[in-house]
Design an enzyme around this catalytic site. Structure first.
Site, PDB file in Angstrom:
ATOM      1  N   TYR A 193       2.411   2.522   4.303  1.00  0.00           N
ATOM      2  CA  TYR A 193       2.553   2.226   2.882  1.00  0.00           C
ATOM      3  C   TYR A 193       3.090   3.449   2.139  1.00  0.00           C
ATOM      4  O   TYR A 193       2.390   4.435   1.941  1.00  0.00           O
ATOM      5  CB  TYR A 193       1.217   1.805   2.263  1.00  0.00           C
ATOM      6  CG  TYR A 193       0.623   0.530   2.814  1.00  0.00           C
ATOM      7  CD1 TYR A 193       1.370  -0.338   3.617  1.00  0.00           C
ATOM      8  CD2 TYR A 193      -0.691   0.175   2.529  1.00  0.00           C
ATOM      9  CE1 TYR A 193       0.815  -1.502   4.121  1.00  0.00           C
ATOM     10  CE2 TYR A 193      -1.245  -0.988   3.028  1.00  0.00           C
ATOM     11  CZ  TYR A 193      -0.500  -1.824   3.827  1.00  0.00           C
ATOM     12  OH  TYR A 193      -1.054  -2.975   4.319  1.00  0.00           O
TER      13      TYR A 193
ATOM     14  N   PHE B 269       1.681 -15.802  -5.870  1.00  0.00           N
ATOM     15  CA  PHE B 269       1.953 -17.195  -6.191  1.00  0.00           C
ATOM     16  C   PHE B 269       0.735 -17.870  -6.816  1.00  0.00           C
ATOM     17  O   PHE B 269       0.842 -18.618  -7.794  1.00  0.00           O
ATOM     18  CB  PHE B 269       2.324 -17.956  -4.913  1.00  0.00           C
ATOM     19  CG  PHE B 269       3.740 -18.471  -4.906  1.00  0.00           C
ATOM     20  CD1 PHE B 269       4.244 -19.198  -5.965  1.00  0.00           C
ATOM     21  CD2 PHE B 269       4.560 -18.239  -3.815  1.00  0.00           C
ATOM     22  CE1 PHE B 269       5.548 -19.682  -5.952  1.00  0.00           C
ATOM     23  CE2 PHE B 269       5.861 -18.710  -3.787  1.00  0.00           C
ATOM     24  CZ  PHE B 269       6.359 -19.436  -4.858  1.00  0.00           C
TER      25      PHE B 269
ATOM     26  N   GLY C 122      -0.626 -18.233 -10.637  1.00  0.00           N
ATOM     27  CA  GLY C 122      -0.087 -19.170 -11.604  1.00  0.00           C
ATOM     28  C   GLY C 122       0.759 -18.505 -12.673  1.00  0.00           C
ATOM     29  O   GLY C 122       1.256 -19.169 -13.585  1.00  0.00           O
TER      30      GLY C 122
END
Length: 332
Positions: A56, A216, A219
């Site tokens: 990362y 996702f 909302g």
């Protein structure tokens, strides 16, 4: 926040952890100062499990997490992941568009010692094998990791994106404390491929990453608003003909959340907890952290779980969960 065993060999963590990847990479530009504030606030809210990886930000995320959490080191569980290959100048090795996985014992030992330095620790609580190298017997890789457990440099071992068969073979060499895999109402593959059943059988902790379906399930996500550097621009589930059916799943979950009086994010996280997981939703902002942490207190009734199964059954999401090159690295 309540604390529970992760696996069956003595590691205890908060019901919900924090994924730290997005604080340094992958989801567009980030603010390191904001990330530090979020990390400290997470501790104040009772989060004890923090997830990072060697890959990362090419080590930057480990440095960030290690430095920010140093004052509370004895109160938290820090997990990192190793197992990719790197070039001589420190970049991730890529061949034909696919990251190189390197499970050779010498590479794993090198990687873990590098993580110790970047995290500023003498001992890492939990180290996962980030991806499985099909060219190296898992027994050899786990034996090398187990040697660092014996040496006191690693507390517990984990696997990420491993198949049921690989989990069994690894566990036979050294106890595996946790398996980390993508799992959410948007991605339920572990229910079909035997992974979830295997970890339950063996008493291994299960850590769902991306419990919000890469944003996702909040909302709130509009793919058109993504920054140019956001990796979701190449995520098949956000593209073309996959987008409309996936948004219908999101809408169905949002309706159930509204009926319960919680946000879609909270409902999605609470669902993974109800399945026996310790989810690690990622965020770099305190306002979303507070929302996510509150999900740990939500209880889902049987009829609500049934409704969610109907809204987002196994295999409902349209499209692969990674671009082609990365798909080949999963569930080895």
């Amino acid at each position: 926040m309540r604390r529970i065993p992760l696996g069956s060999d003595g590691l205890t963590v908060s019901t919900e952890g924090l994924g730290c990847m997005g604080m340094s990479t992958t989801y567009g530009p980030s603010d390191e100062q904001e990330a530090r504030v979020t990390l400290r606030r997470a501790v104040e809210l009772g989060v004890t499990l923090f997830d990072t990886a060697e890959s990362y930000g090419l080590g930057d995320n480990e440095r960030l997490v290690g430095h920010a959490l140093a004052p509370v080191r004895d109160d938290v569980v820090i997990a990192t992941k190793v197992g990719f290959g790197y070039t001589e100048d420190g970049q991730m090795a890529v061949v034909d568009g696919r990251p190189v996985v390197d499970g050779r014992p010498q590479n794993i030992v090198r990687a873990i010692k590098g993580s110790l330095g970047r995290l500023g620790m003498e001992r890492i609580d939990l180290v996962y094998l980030h991806r499985i190298d099909p060219t190296v017997p898992i027994e050899e890789t786990i034996s090398a990791m187990a040697g660092l457990v014996k040496a006191g440099q690693v507390g517990h071992l984990g696997l990420s994106e491993a198949s049921a068969a690989t989990i069994r073979r690894a566990h036979a060499v050294h106890p595996i404390t946790a398996v980390q895999t993508e799992y959410s109402l948007f991605e339920r593959g572990v229910e079909a491929n035997g992974v979830l059943a295997t970890v339950r059988e063996l008493g291994i902790g299960f850590v769902p990453y991306s419990p919000l379906g890469r944003g996702f399930l909040t909302g709130r996500l509009n793919p058109d608003d993504l920054h140019a550097s956001d990796f979701r621009n190449s995520d098949p589930r956000f593209q073309g003909e996959n987008l409309a059916p996936n948004l219908r799943i999101v809408d169905a979950i949002a309706r159930i959340a509204a009926q319960k009086g919680v946000t879609p994010s909270q409902l999605a996280i609470a669902w993974t907890i109800a399945q026996g997981g310790v989810p690690i939703p990622g965020t770099r902002r305190v306002r979303y952290l507070r929302e996510n942490v509150a999900a740990a207190d939500i209880t889902l009734a049987a009829d609500e779980l049934t409704a969610l199964d109907a809204a987002a059954p196994v295999g409902a999401a349209s499209g692969d969960r990674y671009a082609a090159g990365n798909m080949e690295l999963l569930t080895q």
